[in-house]
Design a protein around this motif. Sequence first.
Motif, PDB file in Angstrom:
ATOM      1  N   TRP A  84       0.791  -1.222   0.000  1.00  0.00           N
ATOM      2  CA  TRP A  84       0.000   0.000   0.000  1.00  0.00           C
ATOM      3  C   TRP A  84       0.824   1.272   0.000  1.00  0.00           C
ATOM      4  O   TRP A  84       0.368   2.321  -0.439  1.00  0.00           O
ATOM      5  N   ILE A  85       2.030   1.188   0.584  1.00  0.00           N
ATOM      6  CA  ILE A  85       2.703   2.423   0.981  1.00  0.00           C
ATOM      7  C   ILE A  85       4.101   2.525   0.386  1.00  0.00           C
ATOM      8  O   ILE A  85       4.846   1.538   0.354  1.00  0.00           O
ATOM      9  N   GLY A  86       4.410   3.725  -0.093  1.00  0.00           N
ATOM     10  CA  GLY A  86       5.776   4.004  -0.522  1.00  0.00           C
ATOM     11  C   GLY A  86       6.351   5.108   0.343  1.00  0.00           C
ATOM     12  O   GLY A  86       5.648   6.062   0.667  1.00  0.00           O
ATOM     13  N   PHE A  87       7.619   4.940   0.747  1.00  0.00           N
ATOM     14  CA  PHE A  87       8.265   5.970   1.566  1.00  0.00           C
ATOM     15  C   PHE A  87       9.332   6.700   0.760  1.00  0.00           C
ATOM     16  O   PHE A  87      10.100   6.076   0.024  1.00  0.00           O
ATOM     17  N   VAL A  88       9.369   8.036   0.937  1.00  0.00           N
ATOM     18  CA  VAL A  88      10.479   8.831   0.391  1.00  0.00           C
ATOM     19  C   VAL A  88      11.075   9.609   1.563  1.00  0.00           C
ATOM     20  O   VAL A  88      10.340  10.279   2.290  1.00  0.00           O
ATOM     21  N   PHE A  89      12.402   9.453   1.753  1.00  0.00           N
ATOM     22  CA  PHE A  89      13.043  10.050   2.925  1.00  0.00           C
ATOM     23  C   PHE A  89      13.909  11.243   2.528  1.00  0.00           C
ATOM     24  O   PHE A  89      14.403  11.307   1.399  1.00  0.00           O
ATOM     25  N   GLN A  90      14.125  12.100   3.514  1.00  0.00           N
ATOM     26  CA  GLN A  90      15.020  13.227   3.272  1.00  0.00           C
ATOM     27  C   GLN A  90      16.433  12.737   2.910  1.00  0.00           C
ATOM     28  O   GLN A  90      17.089  13.276   2.031  1.00  0.00           O
ATOM     29  N   ALA A  91      16.881  11.669   3.597  1.00  0.00           N
ATOM     30  CA  ALA A  91      18.250  11.156   3.389  1.00  0.00           C
ATOM     31  C   ALA A  91      18.292  10.069   2.319  1.00  0.00           C
ATOM     32  O   ALA A  91      19.261   9.308   2.247  1.00  0.00           O
ATOM     33  N   TYR A  92      17.240   9.964   1.512  1.00  0.00           N
ATOM     34  CA  TYR A  92      17.115   9.021   0.382  1.00  0.00           C
ATOM     35  C   TYR A  92      17.076   7.556   0.823  1.00  0.00           C
ATOM     36  O   TYR A  92      16.280   6.773   0.333  1.00  0.00           O
ATOM     37  N   HIS A  93      18.032   7.158   1.728  1.00  0.00           N
ATOM     38  CA  HIS A  93      18.140   5.765   2.170  1.00  0.00           C
ATOM     39  C   HIS A  93      18.264   4.795   1.008  1.00  0.00           C
ATOM     40  O   HIS A  93      17.594   3.761   0.972  1.00  0.00           O
ATOM     41  N   LEU A 142      25.769   9.541  -8.084  1.00  0.00           N
ATOM     42  CA  LEU A 142      24.597  10.316  -8.470  1.00  0.00           C
ATOM     43  C   LEU A 142      24.526  11.604  -7.651  1.00  0.00           C
ATOM     44  O   LEU A 142      24.984  11.649  -6.508  1.00  0.00           O
ATOM     45  N   SER A 143      23.905  12.614  -8.226  1.00  0.00           N
ATOM     46  CA  SER A 143      23.669  13.847  -7.473  1.00  0.00           C
ATOM     47  C   SER A 143      22.499  13.638  -6.518  1.00  0.00           C
ATOM     48  O   SER A 143      21.771  12.648  -6.611  1.00  0.00           O
ATOM     49  N   GLY A 144      22.308  14.592  -5.599  1.00  0.00           N
ATOM     50  CA  GLY A 144      21.222  14.461  -4.625  1.00  0.00           C
ATOM     51  C   GLY A 144      19.866  14.330  -5.289  1.00  0.00           C
ATOM     52  O   GLY A 144      19.057  13.465  -4.920  1.00  0.00           O
ATOM     53  N   GLY A 145      19.618  15.171  -6.291  1.00  0.00           N
ATOM     54  CA  GLY A 145      18.332  15.121  -6.975  1.00  0.00           C
ATOM     55  C   GLY A 145      18.125  13.795  -7.678  1.00  0.00           C
ATOM     56  O   GLY A 145      17.023  13.231  -7.648  1.00  0.00           O
ATOM     57  N   GLU A 146      19.214  13.271  -8.260  1.00  0.00           N
ATOM     58  CA  GLU A 146      19.118  11.980  -8.948  1.00  0.00           C
ATOM     59  C   GLU A 146      18.843  10.861  -7.946  1.00  0.00           C
ATOM     60  O   GLU A 146      18.050   9.954  -8.202  1.00  0.00           O
ATOM     61  N   ARG A 147      19.521  10.950  -6.804  1.00  0.00           N
ATOM     62  CA  ARG A 147      19.284   9.928  -5.776  1.00  0.00           C
ATOM     63  C   ARG A 147      17.826   9.930  -5.342  1.00  0.00           C
ATOM     64  O   ARG A 147      17.202   8.876  -5.187  1.00  0.00           O
ATOM     65  N   GLN A 148      17.271  11.147  -5.140  1.00  0.00           N
ATOM     66  CA  GLN A 148      15.900  11.199  -4.674  1.00  0.00           C
ATOM     67  C   GLN A 148      14.944  10.665  -5.741  1.00  0.00           C
ATOM     68  O   GLN A 148      13.950  10.029  -5.425  1.00  0.00           O
ATOM     69  N   ARG A 149      15.287  10.878  -6.998  1.00  0.00           N
ATOM     70  CA  ARG A 149      14.435  10.348  -8.061  1.00  0.00           C
ATOM     71  C   ARG A 149      14.485   8.822  -8.092  1.00  0.00           C
ATOM     72  O   ARG A 149      13.460   8.157  -8.298  1.00  0.00           O
ATOM     73  N   VAL A 150      15.695   8.281  -7.856  1.00  0.00           N
ATOM     74  CA  VAL A 150      15.794   6.815  -7.752  1.00  0.00           C
ATOM     75  C   VAL A 150      14.965   6.324  -6.572  1.00  0.00           C
ATOM     76  O   VAL A 150      14.238   5.325  -6.659  1.00  0.00           O
ATOM     77  N   ASP A 166       8.969  12.457   3.592  1.00  0.00           N
ATOM     78  CA  ASP A 166       9.400  13.229   4.759  1.00  0.00           C
ATOM     79  C   ASP A 166      10.519  14.161   4.322  1.00  0.00           C
ATOM     80  O   ASP A 166      11.632  13.701   4.076  1.00  0.00           O
ATOM     81  N   GLU A 167      10.218  15.434   4.188  1.00  0.00           N
ATOM     82  CA  GLU A 167      11.183  16.436   3.712  1.00  0.00           C
ATOM     83  C   GLU A 167      11.908  15.962   2.454  1.00  0.00           C
ATOM     84  O   GLU A 167      13.130  15.860   2.432  1.00  0.00           O
ATOM     85  N   PRO A 168      11.195  15.650   1.408  1.00  0.00           N
ATOM     86  CA  PRO A 168      11.840  15.040   0.226  1.00  0.00           C
ATOM     87  C   PRO A 168      12.856  15.960  -0.435  1.00  0.00           C
ATOM     88  O   PRO A 168      13.752  15.479  -1.129  1.00  0.00           O
TER      89      PRO A 168
END
Lengths: 241, 400
Positions: A84-93, A142-150, A166-168
Motif C-alpha cells: 500500500w505504501i511508498g516511503f520517500v526520505f530526506q536522506a534518500y536511504h 549520483l547527485s542528490g536530486g538523482e538519488r531522490q528520483r531513484v 518526509d522532507e523530500p
Amino acid sequence: MIQLEGICRTFDVGGRPVYALVDVDEQIESGEHIAVMGPSGSGKSTLLNLIGCLDRPTSGSYRLGGREVGDLDELQLSEIRRDWIGFVFQAYHLVPRLDAAANVELPMIFAGIARAERRRRVAAALEAVDMSDRADHRPDQLSGGERQRVAIARATVMGPQILLADEPTGNLDSESGSQVLELLDRMNDEGLTLIVVTHNPDVARRADRVMVMFDGRVTQHISADDFHGHLLPYRDPQEAQ
Amino acid sequence: MSIPDLLKFALRALSGHSLRTGLSMLGVAIGVAAVVMLTALGEGARRYVIDQFASLGTNLVIVVPGKTETTGALPGFGGVPNDLTLDDAEAIRRQVREVRNVAPVSMGTERVSFGERNRQVMIVGSTYELLEVRELGMGSGRFLPAGDWDRGAPVTVLGTTLVRELFDNENPIGKVVRIGEWRMRVIGVLDEMGMRMGIDFDEIAVVPVSTGMKMFNRASLFRVLVKLGSSGDVASAQRQILDLIIDRHGEEDVTIITQDAVISTFSSILGVLTLALGGIAAISLGVAGVGIMNVMLVSVSERTAEVGLLKALGVRRVQILAVFLTEAVLLSTAGGLLGLAGGWMAVRLLVQLYPAIPASPPTWAVVAALSISIGVGAIFGVLPARRATKLDPVAALAGR
C-alpha cells in the motif's frame, strides 16, 4: 481512505511520558495531496510513520482502506507497507552498494516477484523518473536530486496507494528540488495519494491542503486558495492566542 | 524471495567489506585447516605404524611363553610355564598345516668386541628362517646357514651401525669378533633397515639360536615366529598351534599374538589419538564462530539504516533474519572451503617433505570440519540476525 480518530502517541523518555501526538482526528481521501507543516518536534514525522504503519498509535483508531490497523500483527503490517505504501526520505536511504536499478528492484526481490517481471518494472520505474540512462550508477555516483528520483522510483515500483514523503527536498538545491516536486505532483495527478512533511512553504504550496501541527496537535487547516499572498502558510499558534 | 536472490543479496553485502569478510573467513579457515592437518598427522602416524606391522606380513603369528592372564593357581605351583623349546618350534613346523616357515628366537644383550673396540648390543639368536619370516635383507655376505637348529656354528651376522662402529671402513666379512666369552666369525652384514617393531636392526648381532640359548644360559626360547602361507587361515593356525602346545606341555602356557590383533589394537589406539587431535583443533572453530558473530554484529549496527529501510519496504522479519543468517553461513562456509584447500595443500607439502609418513586427512574429519564450520556460521549468526529483526524501524531510519 485514511481515517484517524482520537489518535494519541506517547513515548516514554527516561520514565517520563512525551506526548508526540494528541487527539488527532483526520480524514484523507484517495488521490489527495496533503502537506504537513509545523516546527521541529511538533509530531509531523510521528504522524507520517503512523500512517505508514511503521509505528502504532498508543490509543485511538486508524483505519486504512476500511481496515483497523491497530488489530493487525507484525506480519500483516509489513504486508500493508509492502503493498500500500511508498516511503520517500530526506536522506534518500538508498543502499550504497547497489546501483540505481538494484535499489529500485529491492522491494520486488523481497516480495518474491519473478525476475523478468522485476526487470520490466525497474525499467518502467526508472523511465518514469527520467533516470534510465543512469541505471547502473551507484548512489555515490549520483547527485542528490538523482538519488531522490531513484528513491521515488523505488517507493512507487510496487504500485502503492499512498506515497509518504518526509522532507523530500530537504537536502536538495532549488532546481533539483523542484524537479523532484514536479515528479511527485505528476504521480499525484495519476491518482497516487501524496502526503508530504515539510518546513518549506514553497513545497507546501503545491498541496491541495495543508495540515499545520504544533505540540502533537493539528492546529490549523489551510486550503490551497488561502496560500495567495502568504509567505508563511501557517500562523504561529502561540501568537494567535 | 527465492534462494538465488537471497544468496546474491548476501554476497553483495559481504563483498562490500572485503577486508572484514576476509579476516573472519580466515578465522574459520585456520580452524578447518587445523582440523585437516592434525587429523592428517594422526592418521599418518596410524598408517605408518600399521604399515610397519604389515611389512612383516599380516600372516605372522608369534608364540610367547607364559600366559598373560592369571591361572588362579597358587604362586609357585603350576603357575610357572614350561619352557618353550626348539622341539616345540620344530613340532609347530612339522605338524601345523598352514605354516610356511618357523623362526625360533632367543634374545639377550651382550658385549661385542673387535680389537680395541667394543659395544653392548642386543643379540638375537635365531635360524636361517628368520631371514624370510622377518623379511630381512642382506647388505653383504650370507645369513646364518640353513640346516640343523641344534648345531650352533660359531658365526654371526651384524647390523650396519654395529659394523661401522667396530670396523670403521674395514671389510668385516671373515673377521672374528668376541661376543661375551664367545669367538664368532662374521659371515654377513644386514641391510640398513632401521627401527622395526621397537628393535633397531642396525644395532644387533644375529647368532645361531642354540648358541644364543647357551650364551644367555636359557632353556626357553624368547618367542617363536610363525609365518603362514599366503592363503593361510590365521585363526585356524592359531588354534592348531595352541592345541599342539597344550598337547606337548599338558597345559595352556603360551600366549599367541597374531599380527591382526596387534594391528587392530594399535589402529584403535591411534584412531582415538587422531580423534582427540581433531577435537582440539575443532575448538579453534568455536573461536572462529565468535569472530563471525562479532563481524555480523558490527555489520548489523553499521547497516541499521538499511534494516530500517527494509522494514519500511515491507520486508518481513523472517526475511531480514534470513538475509543476515545467510551472510553468516556464507562467511563460514567459504572460510571452511578455504581452510580445506589450505589444509590439504599443507598436508601435500608435508608428504613431499616426509614421504615416510603417509599423512592424509580421514574422510570423517573433512566432512566433520566442513559441516561444523557451516554450523558455526548458522549458530553464531543467529544472535546478530535476531538483533537486526528486532530493530525499531523508525529509530533505525533516523540512524538511532
